[in-house]
Design a protein around this motif. Structure first.
Motif, PDB file in Angstrom:
ATOM      1  N   MET A 382       0.807  -1.216   0.000  1.00 31.74           N
ATOM      2  CA  MET A 382       0.000   0.000   0.000  1.00 31.74           C
ATOM      3  C   MET A 382       0.845   1.273   0.000  1.00 31.74           C
ATOM      4  O   MET A 382       0.338   2.347  -0.315  1.00 31.74           O
ATOM      5  CB  MET A 382      -0.914   0.032   1.228  1.00 31.74           C
ATOM      6  N   PHE A 383       2.133   1.178   0.354  1.00 33.38           N
ATOM      7  CA  PHE A 383       2.912   2.382   0.623  1.00 33.38           C
ATOM      8  C   PHE A 383       4.200   2.444  -0.195  1.00 33.38           C
ATOM      9  O   PHE A 383       4.891   1.447  -0.357  1.00 33.38           O
ATOM     10  CB  PHE A 383       3.253   2.459   2.112  1.00 33.38           C
ATOM     11  N   ALA A 384       4.519   3.653  -0.642  1.00 33.58           N
ATOM     12  CA  ALA A 384       5.764   3.867  -1.381  1.00 33.58           C
ATOM     13  C   ALA A 384       6.921   4.208  -0.459  1.00 33.58           C
ATOM     14  O   ALA A 384       8.088   4.087  -0.851  1.00 33.58           O
ATOM     15  CB  ALA A 384       5.576   4.982  -2.405  1.00 33.58           C
ATOM     16  N   ALA A 385       6.632   4.657   0.773  1.00 37.65           N
ATOM     17  CA  ALA A 385       7.670   4.961   1.758  1.00 37.65           C
ATOM     18  C   ALA A 385       7.008   5.162   3.118  1.00 37.65           C
ATOM     19  O   ALA A 385       5.817   5.488   3.211  1.00 37.65           O
ATOM     20  CB  ALA A 385       8.467   6.211   1.373  1.00 37.65           C
ATOM     21  N   LEU A 386       7.803   4.983   4.177  1.00 37.82           N
ATOM     22  CA  LEU A 386       7.336   5.168   5.546  1.00 37.82           C
ATOM     23  C   LEU A 386       8.218   6.195   6.258  1.00 37.82           C
ATOM     24  O   LEU A 386       9.412   6.284   5.989  1.00 37.82           O
ATOM     25  CB  LEU A 386       7.391   3.855   6.337  1.00 37.82           C
ATOM     26  N   SER A 387       7.607   6.936   7.193  1.00 45.33           N
ATOM     27  CA  SER A 387       8.375   7.888   8.006  1.00 45.33           C
ATOM     28  C   SER A 387       7.840   7.901   9.438  1.00 45.33           C
ATOM     29  O   SER A 387       6.980   8.713   9.783  1.00 45.33           O
ATOM     30  CB  SER A 387       8.309   9.295   7.406  1.00 45.33           C
TER      31      SER A 387
END
Length: 533
Positions: A382-387
Protein backbone atom coordinates in the motif's frame (compact mmCIF):
# COMPACT_ATOMS: atom_id res chain seq x y z
CA UNK A 1 4.72 22.15 54.46
CA UNK A 2 2.35 20.38 52.12
CA UNK A 3 0.63 22.52 49.49
CA UNK A 4 -3.10 23.00 50.01
CA UNK A 5 -5.35 23.35 47.00
CA UNK A 6 -8.88 22.89 45.77
CA UNK A 7 -9.35 20.71 42.70
CA UNK A 8 -12.16 19.74 40.39
CA UNK A 9 -11.93 17.04 37.72
CA UNK A 10 -14.44 17.12 34.89
CA UNK A 11 -16.70 14.10 34.55
CA UNK A 12 -16.27 14.51 30.77
CA UNK A 13 -12.50 14.02 30.86
CA UNK A 14 -11.42 10.63 29.51
CA UNK A 15 -9.45 9.89 26.32
CA UNK A 16 -8.48 13.37 25.13
CA UNK A 17 -5.60 15.28 26.75
CA UNK A 18 -6.91 17.41 29.61
CA UNK A 19 -6.17 21.08 30.11
CA UNK A 20 -4.85 22.06 33.53
CA UNK A 21 -6.41 25.39 34.46
CA UNK A 22 -4.95 27.06 37.55
CA UNK A 23 -7.05 29.86 39.04
CA UNK A 24 -5.67 32.31 41.61
CA UNK A 25 -8.56 34.25 43.20
CA UNK A 26 -8.00 37.40 45.25
CA UNK A 27 -6.30 36.27 48.46
CA UNK A 28 -9.31 37.27 50.58
CA UNK A 29 -11.34 34.74 48.59
CA UNK A 30 -8.80 31.90 48.72
CA UNK A 31 -7.92 31.69 52.40
CA UNK A 32 -9.67 28.39 52.98
CA UNK A 33 -10.85 25.34 51.07
CA UNK A 34 -14.44 26.59 51.42
CA UNK A 35 -13.58 29.99 49.96
CA UNK A 36 -11.70 28.41 47.06
CA UNK A 37 -14.65 26.12 46.34
CA UNK A 38 -17.05 29.07 46.43
CA UNK A 39 -14.86 31.03 43.99
CA UNK A 40 -14.69 28.03 41.66
CA UNK A 41 -18.49 28.18 41.49
CA UNK A 42 -19.09 31.93 41.40
CA UNK A 43 -16.35 32.67 38.83
CA UNK A 44 -17.73 30.05 36.46
CA UNK A 45 -14.50 28.09 36.22
CA UNK A 46 -15.88 24.91 37.77
CA UNK A 47 -18.73 24.76 35.25
CA UNK A 48 -16.43 25.62 32.34
CA UNK A 49 -13.85 23.00 33.32
CA UNK A 50 -16.67 20.46 33.52
CA UNK A 51 -17.80 21.38 30.01
CA UNK A 52 -14.27 21.43 28.60
CA UNK A 53 -13.10 18.15 30.13
CA UNK A 54 -10.42 19.99 32.10
CA UNK A 55 -8.80 19.81 35.53
CA UNK A 56 -9.21 22.86 37.78
CA UNK A 57 -6.68 23.71 40.52
CA UNK A 58 -7.01 26.62 42.97
CA UNK A 59 -4.24 27.18 45.53
CA UNK A 60 -5.48 27.81 49.09
CA UNK A 61 -3.48 30.67 50.67
CA UNK A 62 -4.49 31.25 54.31
CA UNK A 63 -1.58 33.66 54.78
CA UNK A 64 -1.94 35.33 51.40
CA UNK A 65 0.20 35.08 48.28
CA UNK A 66 3.06 36.84 49.99
CA UNK A 67 3.71 33.65 51.93
CA UNK A 68 3.87 31.55 48.71
CA UNK A 69 6.98 31.01 46.62
CA UNK A 70 6.89 31.44 42.85
CA UNK A 71 7.28 27.69 42.39
CA UNK A 72 3.82 26.84 43.73
CA UNK A 73 1.87 26.67 40.47
CA UNK A 74 4.59 24.65 38.74
CA UNK A 75 4.85 22.38 41.77
CA UNK A 76 1.10 21.75 41.86
CA UNK A 77 1.21 20.62 38.25
CA UNK A 78 4.32 18.45 38.59
CA UNK A 79 3.22 16.78 41.82
CA UNK A 80 -0.36 16.05 40.86
CA UNK A 81 -0.63 15.82 37.06
CA UNK A 82 -0.74 12.02 37.16
CA UNK A 83 -3.02 11.84 40.19
CA UNK A 84 -6.34 12.95 38.73
CA UNK A 85 -8.54 9.89 38.37
CA UNK A 86 -11.14 9.68 35.64
CA UNK A 87 -14.56 10.44 37.10
CA UNK A 88 -16.51 8.54 34.45
CA UNK A 89 -14.57 5.29 34.43
CA UNK A 90 -13.00 5.99 31.04
CA UNK A 91 -9.37 6.87 30.46
CA UNK A 92 -6.73 6.57 27.79
CA UNK A 93 -5.46 3.01 27.36
CA UNK A 94 -2.30 2.54 29.42
CA UNK A 95 -3.06 5.35 31.91
CA UNK A 96 -4.58 3.01 34.53
CA UNK A 97 -7.71 5.08 35.02
CA UNK A 98 -5.92 8.42 35.42
CA UNK A 99 -6.17 11.44 33.15
CA UNK A 100 -3.40 12.78 30.95
CA UNK A 101 -2.77 16.43 31.90
CA UNK A 102 -0.65 17.55 28.98
CA UNK A 103 2.47 19.65 29.39
CA UNK A 104 1.35 21.65 26.36
CA UNK A 105 -2.01 22.63 27.86
CA UNK A 106 -1.30 24.41 31.17
CA UNK A 107 -3.13 27.71 31.74
CA UNK A 108 -3.27 30.20 34.61
CA UNK A 109 -5.86 32.82 35.55
CA UNK A 110 -5.45 35.42 38.29
CA UNK A 111 -7.73 38.03 39.83
CA UNK A 112 -6.56 41.03 41.86
CA UNK A 113 -3.49 40.14 43.92
CA UNK A 114 -3.94 36.61 42.56
CA UNK A 115 -3.23 38.05 39.10
CA UNK A 116 -0.05 39.68 40.36
CA UNK A 117 1.03 36.37 41.88
CA UNK A 118 0.18 34.26 38.80
CA UNK A 119 2.05 36.72 36.58
CA UNK A 120 5.09 36.59 38.86
CA UNK A 121 5.05 32.77 38.75
CA UNK A 122 5.02 32.89 34.95
CA UNK A 123 7.79 35.50 34.86
CA UNK A 124 10.00 33.07 36.79
CA UNK A 125 8.88 30.02 34.77
CA UNK A 126 7.54 31.25 31.42
CA UNK A 127 7.85 27.97 29.56
CA UNK A 128 5.47 26.16 31.91
CA UNK A 129 2.34 27.94 30.71
CA UNK A 130 0.56 28.00 27.38
CA UNK A 131 -1.34 31.19 28.28
CA UNK A 132 -2.19 33.55 31.16
CA UNK A 133 -5.20 35.75 31.81
CA UNK A 134 -4.55 38.42 34.46
CA UNK A 135 -7.57 40.36 35.71
CA UNK A 136 -7.12 43.56 37.75
CA UNK A 137 -3.48 42.82 38.45
CA UNK A 138 -0.11 42.91 36.69
CA UNK A 139 3.11 41.07 37.64
CA UNK A 140 5.54 43.21 39.62
CA UNK A 141 8.48 40.82 40.05
CA UNK A 142 10.66 40.25 37.00
CA UNK A 143 13.77 39.60 39.09
CA UNK A 144 14.39 36.28 37.30
CA UNK A 145 13.87 37.77 33.84
CA UNK A 146 17.57 37.56 32.96
CA UNK A 147 18.11 34.14 34.52
CA UNK A 148 18.45 30.98 32.38
CA UNK A 149 15.17 29.18 31.82
CA UNK A 150 14.58 25.98 33.74
CA UNK A 151 14.07 24.28 30.31
CA UNK A 152 11.81 21.86 32.14
CA UNK A 153 10.83 19.94 29.01
CA UNK A 154 14.46 18.98 28.29
CA UNK A 155 16.55 18.55 31.41
CA UNK A 156 19.79 17.65 29.63
CA UNK A 157 20.20 20.48 27.15
CA UNK A 158 23.09 20.60 24.71
CA UNK A 159 26.19 22.64 25.40
CA UNK A 160 25.59 26.24 24.50
CA UNK A 161 21.86 26.31 25.17
CA UNK A 162 21.54 29.59 27.04
CA UNK A 163 17.98 30.81 26.60
CA UNK A 164 16.91 33.29 29.27
CA UNK A 165 13.42 33.74 30.69
CA UNK A 166 13.19 37.02 28.81
CA UNK A 167 13.61 35.09 25.53
CA UNK A 168 10.57 32.85 26.06
CA UNK A 169 7.42 34.16 24.41
CA UNK A 170 4.32 34.22 26.60
CA UNK A 171 0.65 34.51 25.68
CA UNK A 172 -0.93 36.99 28.09
CA UNK A 173 -4.30 38.71 28.30
CA UNK A 174 -4.25 41.74 30.63
CA UNK A 175 -7.78 42.69 31.67
CA UNK A 176 -9.09 45.64 33.66
CA UNK A 177 -5.83 47.52 34.21
CA UNK A 178 -4.85 51.00 33.05
CA UNK A 179 -2.14 51.69 30.50
CA UNK A 180 0.06 53.13 33.26
CA UNK A 181 -0.31 49.92 35.28
CA UNK A 182 0.54 47.60 32.38
CA UNK A 183 3.18 49.55 30.45
CA UNK A 184 6.21 47.85 32.02
CA UNK A 185 4.78 44.35 31.66
CA UNK A 186 3.60 45.04 28.10
CA UNK A 187 7.11 46.12 27.14
CA UNK A 188 8.65 42.96 28.56
CA UNK A 189 6.10 40.64 26.96
CA UNK A 190 6.45 42.34 23.58
CA UNK A 191 10.25 42.10 23.68
CA UNK A 192 10.05 38.39 24.50
CA UNK A 193 7.68 37.82 21.58
CA UNK A 194 10.04 39.71 19.27
CA UNK A 195 13.06 37.67 20.40
CA UNK A 196 11.41 34.27 20.08
CA UNK A 197 11.99 32.86 16.54
CA UNK A 198 8.68 30.98 16.67
CA UNK A 199 6.61 34.17 17.08
CA UNK A 200 8.86 36.83 15.59
CA UNK A 201 6.99 36.94 12.29
CA UNK A 202 3.50 36.49 13.72
CA UNK A 203 0.91 39.06 14.72
CA UNK A 204 1.70 39.66 18.36
CA UNK A 205 -1.89 40.71 18.93
CA UNK A 206 -2.66 37.00 18.91
CA UNK A 207 -0.55 36.51 22.04
CA UNK A 208 -0.60 39.84 23.87
CA UNK A 209 -4.13 41.11 24.48
CA UNK A 210 -5.19 44.24 26.36
CA UNK A 211 -8.68 45.02 27.68
CA UNK A 212 -8.93 48.15 29.79
CA UNK A 213 -12.54 47.88 30.92
CA UNK A 214 -13.36 46.44 34.33
CA UNK A 215 -15.10 43.06 34.31
CA UNK A 216 -17.08 41.15 36.91
CA UNK A 217 -15.49 37.94 38.17
CA UNK A 218 -18.22 35.80 36.67
CA UNK A 219 -19.00 33.10 34.13
CA UNK A 220 -19.12 35.57 31.23
CA UNK A 221 -15.53 36.66 31.78
CA UNK A 222 -14.28 33.11 32.37
CA UNK A 223 -16.07 31.95 29.21
CA UNK A 224 -14.39 34.68 27.15
CA UNK A 225 -10.99 33.73 28.53
CA UNK A 226 -11.44 30.02 27.87
CA UNK A 227 -13.13 30.10 24.48
CA UNK A 228 -11.46 33.06 22.78
CA UNK A 229 -7.97 32.70 24.27
CA UNK A 230 -7.03 29.47 26.02
CA UNK A 231 -8.72 27.25 23.45
CA UNK A 232 -6.68 28.88 20.68
CA UNK A 233 -3.20 28.65 22.20
CA UNK A 234 -0.87 25.75 22.89
CA UNK A 235 2.80 25.41 23.86
CA UNK A 236 4.00 22.40 21.92
CA UNK A 237 6.53 20.15 23.63
CA UNK A 238 9.15 20.31 20.88
CA UNK A 239 12.15 21.90 22.59
CA UNK A 240 13.57 22.75 26.00
CA UNK A 241 11.08 25.58 26.52
CA UNK A 242 8.36 24.45 24.13
CA UNK A 243 6.89 26.55 21.34
CA UNK A 244 3.99 28.93 21.67
CA UNK A 245 1.51 28.41 18.82
CA UNK A 246 -1.97 29.40 17.69
CA UNK A 247 -4.05 26.40 16.66
CA UNK A 248 -7.59 25.61 15.61
CA UNK A 249 -10.11 24.91 18.33
CA UNK A 250 -12.03 21.65 18.25
CA UNK A 251 -15.03 23.44 16.74
CA UNK A 252 -12.93 25.28 14.16
CA UNK A 253 -11.24 22.04 13.15
CA UNK A 254 -14.61 20.64 12.14
CA UNK A 255 -16.22 23.79 10.72
CA UNK A 256 -13.52 26.09 9.33
CA UNK A 257 -13.35 24.42 5.92
CA UNK A 258 -9.60 23.90 6.20
CA UNK A 259 -10.25 20.17 6.46
CA UNK A 260 -12.85 17.98 4.80
CA UNK A 261 -14.04 15.18 7.05
CA UNK A 262 -14.83 11.64 6.03
CA UNK A 263 -15.00 8.29 7.78
CA UNK A 264 -14.90 4.55 7.36
CA UNK A 265 -16.44 1.89 9.55
CA UNK A 266 -14.74 -1.40 10.39
CA UNK A 267 -15.67 -3.92 13.06
CA UNK A 268 -18.51 -1.66 14.32
CA UNK A 269 -15.96 1.11 14.98
CA UNK A 270 -15.92 4.49 13.25
CA UNK A 271 -12.66 5.95 11.94
CA UNK A 272 -13.05 9.66 11.08
CA UNK A 273 -10.33 11.31 9.05
CA UNK A 274 -9.49 14.88 8.06
CA UNK A 275 -8.45 15.65 4.48
CA UNK A 276 -6.52 18.82 3.66
CA UNK A 277 -6.22 19.86 0.02
CA UNK A 278 -3.40 22.27 -0.79
CA UNK A 279 -4.58 25.86 -0.47
CA UNK A 280 -6.27 27.06 -3.65
CA UNK A 281 -6.73 23.55 -5.08
CA UNK A 282 -10.05 21.75 -5.46
CA UNK A 283 -10.85 18.10 -6.14
CA UNK A 284 -10.21 18.46 -9.86
CA UNK A 285 -6.84 20.11 -9.27
CA UNK A 286 -5.52 17.41 -6.91
CA UNK A 287 -6.31 14.55 -9.30
CA UNK A 288 -3.20 12.38 -9.66
CA UNK A 289 -1.40 13.79 -6.63
CA UNK A 290 0.12 11.47 -4.00
CA UNK A 291 -1.38 11.02 -0.52
CA UNK A 292 0.49 11.65 2.75
CA UNK A 293 -1.11 10.14 5.87
CA UNK A 294 0.10 11.19 9.33
CA UNK A 295 -1.02 9.08 12.31
CA UNK A 296 -1.50 10.83 15.65
CA UNK A 297 0.21 9.76 18.86
CA UNK A 298 -1.47 8.15 21.85
CA UNK A 299 -3.86 10.64 23.40
CA UNK A 300 -3.78 13.10 20.47
CA UNK A 301 -7.11 13.33 18.64
CA UNK A 302 -6.89 14.49 15.04
CA UNK A 303 -8.50 17.87 15.82
CA UNK A 304 -5.48 18.63 18.03
CA UNK A 305 -2.81 16.73 16.09
CA UNK A 306 -3.56 17.59 12.45
CA UNK A 307 -1.57 20.83 12.31
CA UNK A 308 1.03 19.85 14.92
CA UNK A 309 3.81 18.71 12.61
CA UNK A 310 3.23 21.12 9.74
CA UNK A 311 2.09 18.68 7.06
CA UNK A 312 -0.86 20.96 6.27
CA UNK A 313 1.39 24.01 5.81
CA UNK A 314 3.83 22.00 3.72
CA UNK A 315 1.00 20.84 1.46
CA UNK A 316 -0.04 24.48 0.99
CA UNK A 317 3.54 25.53 0.27
CA UNK A 318 4.51 22.77 -2.15
CA UNK A 319 1.08 21.90 -3.62
CA UNK A 320 2.57 18.46 -4.20
CA UNK A 321 0.35 16.17 -2.10
CA UNK A 322 -2.97 15.72 -0.32
CA UNK A 323 -2.72 15.37 3.46
CA UNK A 324 -4.81 13.07 5.65
CA UNK A 325 -4.98 12.96 9.48
CA UNK A 326 -7.02 9.97 10.71
CA UNK A 327 -8.65 9.48 14.12
CA UNK A 328 -8.48 6.26 16.13
CA UNK A 329 -11.05 4.85 18.56
CA UNK A 330 -10.07 5.87 22.09
CA UNK A 331 -7.08 7.92 20.87
CA UNK A 332 -4.74 4.97 20.40
CA UNK A 333 -3.67 2.93 17.37
CA UNK A 334 -3.39 -0.86 17.47
CA UNK A 335 -2.63 -2.89 14.36
CA UNK A 336 -4.85 -5.88 15.08
CA UNK A 337 -7.88 -3.67 15.55
CA UNK A 338 -7.15 -0.83 13.12
CA UNK A 339 -5.03 -2.20 10.26
CA UNK A 340 -7.89 -3.17 7.94
CA UNK A 341 -9.66 0.13 8.63
CA UNK A 342 -6.57 2.01 7.42
CA UNK A 343 -6.56 -0.01 4.19
CA UNK A 344 -10.20 0.83 3.56
CA UNK A 345 -9.56 4.48 4.36
CA UNK A 346 -6.75 4.69 1.80
CA UNK A 347 -8.84 2.99 -0.86
CA UNK A 348 -11.78 5.31 -0.25
CA UNK A 349 -9.70 8.50 -0.26
CA UNK A 350 -7.73 7.57 -3.37
CA UNK A 351 -10.93 6.66 -5.23
CA UNK A 352 -12.82 9.76 -4.12
CA UNK A 353 -10.05 12.23 -4.98
CA UNK A 354 -8.51 10.16 -7.83
CA UNK A 355 -5.11 10.17 -6.18
CA UNK A 356 -2.03 8.16 -7.23
CA UNK A 357 -2.30 4.80 -5.46
CA UNK A 358 1.33 4.02 -6.26
CA UNK A 359 2.40 7.07 -4.22
CA UNK A 360 0.81 6.72 -0.80
CA UNK A 361 3.16 7.66 2.07
CA UNK A 362 2.57 6.77 5.71
CA UNK A 363 3.99 8.74 8.62
CA UNK A 364 3.17 8.96 12.31
CA UNK A 365 4.25 10.26 15.69
CA UNK A 366 4.88 8.18 18.85
CA UNK A 367 2.12 5.53 19.00
CA UNK A 368 1.33 6.65 15.44
CA UNK A 369 4.96 5.95 14.51
CA UNK A 370 4.81 2.45 15.96
CA UNK A 371 1.58 1.92 14.04
CA UNK A 372 3.21 3.32 10.88
CA UNK A 373 5.99 0.79 11.26
CA UNK A 374 3.64 -2.15 11.88
CA UNK A 375 0.94 -1.20 9.36
CA UNK A 376 3.54 -0.47 6.70
CA UNK A 377 5.00 -3.92 7.17
CA UNK A 378 1.57 -5.59 7.48
CA UNK A 379 0.49 -4.27 4.07
CA UNK A 380 3.68 -2.98 2.40
CA UNK A 381 2.07 -3.05 -1.03
CA UNK A 382 0.00 0.00 0.00
CA UNK A 383 2.91 2.38 0.62
CA UNK A 384 5.76 3.87 -1.38
CA UNK A 385 7.67 4.96 1.76
CA UNK A 386 7.34 5.17 5.55
CA UNK A 387 8.38 7.89 8.01
CA UNK A 388 7.94 7.00 11.70
CA UNK A 389 8.74 9.70 14.26
CA UNK A 390 9.64 8.99 17.90
CA UNK A 391 8.21 5.49 17.68
CA UNK A 392 8.69 3.13 20.65
CA UNK A 393 9.88 -0.40 19.96
CA UNK A 394 8.68 -3.49 21.84
CA UNK A 395 6.56 -1.95 24.53
CA UNK A 396 3.96 -4.69 24.62
CA UNK A 397 0.25 -4.41 24.12
CA UNK A 398 0.05 -0.63 24.63
CA UNK A 399 1.75 0.20 21.35
CA UNK A 400 2.94 -2.87 19.47
CA UNK A 401 4.46 -6.24 20.09
CA UNK A 402 7.29 -6.19 17.56
CA UNK A 403 9.25 -3.75 15.46
CA UNK A 404 7.53 -5.06 12.32
CA UNK A 405 4.67 -7.36 11.43
CA UNK A 406 5.42 -11.07 11.23
CA UNK A 407 7.04 -12.14 7.98
CA UNK A 408 8.02 -8.68 6.80
CA UNK A 409 11.77 -9.34 7.10
CA UNK A 410 11.43 -12.21 4.62
CA UNK A 411 8.80 -10.58 2.40
CA UNK A 412 11.12 -9.15 -0.24
CA UNK A 413 9.35 -5.78 -0.18
CA UNK A 414 11.64 -2.79 -0.58
CA UNK A 415 10.63 0.02 1.78
CA UNK A 416 12.19 3.50 1.76
CA UNK A 417 12.34 4.61 5.37
CA UNK A 418 12.89 7.99 7.05
CA UNK A 419 12.83 8.00 10.87
CA UNK A 420 13.21 10.55 13.65
CA UNK A 421 13.90 10.56 17.36
CA UNK A 422 14.82 13.21 19.91
CA UNK A 423 18.09 13.18 21.80
CA UNK A 424 16.07 13.72 25.02
CA UNK A 425 13.16 11.49 24.12
CA UNK A 426 12.37 9.19 27.08
CA UNK A 427 10.34 6.86 24.87
CA UNK A 428 12.99 5.57 22.50
CA UNK A 429 16.65 5.81 21.53
CA UNK A 430 18.94 5.10 18.60
CA UNK A 431 20.05 1.69 19.85
CA UNK A 432 16.46 0.50 20.19
CA UNK A 433 15.73 1.70 16.67
CA UNK A 434 18.54 -0.44 15.32
CA UNK A 435 16.02 -3.27 15.57
CA UNK A 436 13.94 -1.78 12.79
CA UNK A 437 16.71 -0.14 10.78
CA UNK A 438 18.63 -3.37 10.25
CA UNK A 439 15.56 -5.08 8.80
CA UNK A 440 14.88 -2.16 6.48
CA UNK A 441 18.45 -2.01 5.16
CA UNK A 442 18.42 -5.72 4.39
CA UNK A 443 15.19 -5.43 2.42
CA UNK A 444 16.39 -2.33 0.58
CA UNK A 445 19.66 -3.88 -0.55
CA UNK A 446 21.94 -1.73 1.58
CA UNK A 447 25.18 -2.98 3.08
CA UNK A 448 25.09 -3.19 6.87
CA UNK A 449 28.12 -2.28 8.94
CA UNK A 450 27.98 -2.29 12.74
CA UNK A 451 29.94 0.34 14.65
CA UNK A 452 30.89 -1.97 17.54
CA UNK A 453 28.62 -0.12 19.98
CA UNK A 454 25.31 -1.56 18.90
CA UNK A 455 24.70 1.00 16.15
CA UNK A 456 24.99 0.97 12.36
CA UNK A 457 27.60 2.86 10.36
CA UNK A 458 25.97 5.34 7.95
CA UNK A 459 27.13 5.99 4.42
CA UNK A 460 26.77 9.75 4.84
CA UNK A 461 25.72 12.27 7.48
CA UNK A 462 23.70 15.43 6.90
CA UNK A 463 23.67 18.33 9.37
CA UNK A 464 22.71 21.98 9.35
CA UNK A 465 26.03 22.77 7.74
CA UNK A 466 25.57 22.31 4.03
CA UNK A 467 22.18 20.63 3.92
CA UNK A 468 19.56 21.76 6.46
CA UNK A 469 20.09 25.44 5.76
CA UNK A 470 17.76 28.36 6.36
CA UNK A 471 17.62 29.08 2.62
CA UNK A 472 16.39 25.52 2.10
CA UNK A 473 13.55 26.14 4.55
CA UNK A 474 15.11 24.84 7.77
CA UNK A 475 14.85 27.59 10.37
CA UNK A 476 16.13 25.13 12.97
CA UNK A 477 18.51 23.19 10.77
CA UNK A 478 21.16 23.12 13.48
CA UNK A 479 18.99 20.60 15.35
CA UNK A 480 19.20 17.96 12.59
CA UNK A 481 21.76 15.17 12.35
CA UNK A 482 20.77 12.55 9.79
CA UNK A 483 22.52 9.25 9.14
CA UNK A 484 21.95 8.14 5.55
CA UNK A 485 22.02 4.56 4.28
CA UNK A 486 22.50 3.84 0.58
CA UNK A 487 22.37 1.03 -1.93
CA UNK A 488 25.45 0.27 -4.00
CA UNK A 489 24.13 2.51 -6.77
CA UNK A 490 24.16 5.47 -4.34
CA UNK A 491 20.39 5.69 -3.85
CA UNK A 492 19.51 6.79 -0.33
CA UNK A 493 16.98 4.23 0.93
CA UNK A 494 16.85 5.12 4.62
CA UNK A 495 17.64 7.94 6.99
CA UNK A 496 17.65 8.26 10.76
CA UNK A 497 17.62 11.77 12.19
CA UNK A 498 18.44 12.55 15.81
CA UNK A 499 17.00 15.95 16.75
CA UNK A 500 19.06 18.09 19.13
CA UNK A 501 17.40 19.29 22.35
CA UNK A 502 14.23 17.43 21.44
CA UNK A 503 11.91 15.75 23.96
CA UNK A 504 9.00 13.63 22.77
CA UNK A 505 7.99 16.21 20.16
CA UNK A 506 8.40 17.39 16.58
CA UNK A 507 8.75 20.50 14.40
CA UNK A 508 7.54 21.36 10.91
CA UNK A 509 10.99 21.11 9.34
CA UNK A 510 10.92 17.38 10.01
CA UNK A 511 7.93 17.12 7.68
CA UNK A 512 9.89 19.02 5.06
CA UNK A 513 12.87 16.67 5.24
CA UNK A 514 10.66 13.57 5.28
CA UNK A 515 8.76 14.77 2.22
CA UNK A 516 11.94 15.64 0.33
CA UNK A 517 12.96 12.01 0.86
CA UNK A 518 9.66 10.18 0.33
CA UNK A 519 8.47 12.01 -2.78
CA UNK A 520 11.20 10.39 -4.88
CA UNK A 521 9.69 6.91 -4.55
CA UNK A 522 6.85 5.12 -6.29
CA UNK A 523 5.61 1.53 -5.92
CA UNK A 524 4.74 0.44 -9.50
CA UNK A 525 1.69 -1.82 -9.61
CA UNK A 526 1.86 -1.89 -5.80
CA UNK A 527 4.47 -4.60 -6.18
CA UNK A 528 7.57 -5.46 -4.18
CA UNK A 529 10.01 -3.15 -5.93
CA UNK A 530 10.37 0.60 -5.62
CA UNK A 531 10.90 3.00 -8.52
CA UNK A 532 13.00 6.14 -8.14
CA UNK A 533 11.32 9.19 -9.70
Amino acid sequence: MKDIFYSYVSTRACYDPAKTIMVCPPSDRAGSMEEAAEFAESSGWKALCEYDGAVLLIPVVPEGYGACDRELLCRLYEDYRGSHASQNGKSLYGRDGYLWCWETLIYAVGYGDGAIYAGNCAAAHPSHFAALALVDGVPDDFSDWDEPTDHWLVKNVSEGYDKKNRDVAQAVWLIGCTEADTSEAEKRYEEALSRDPATRELDHGLFLRLSREKRAYDMTLAHDILCSFFDRIIRWKNGPDGRLTIHLTREEMYTSGKYVWGSVCEGALDYPYAIHLPKGMDRAAVKGLPLVISMHGRGEPAWLFADKNGWDRLADETREFVYCSPDSPGNIWQLRRDGIALRHMIEKICDEYELDRERVYLSGFSNGAAFTREAGSFMPEMFAALSPWNGPVRVGGIIGMEAFSEGFAESGYEMPYWMYLGDNDPVTNALDLKLELGTILSLDGCEIHEDGQGGLVPDEIWTGEGHYTETAGYAEGDRFRTSLYKRKDGTVMAGMTVMKDMPHGAIMEQSRAAWEFMKHFRRPGNGKKIEII
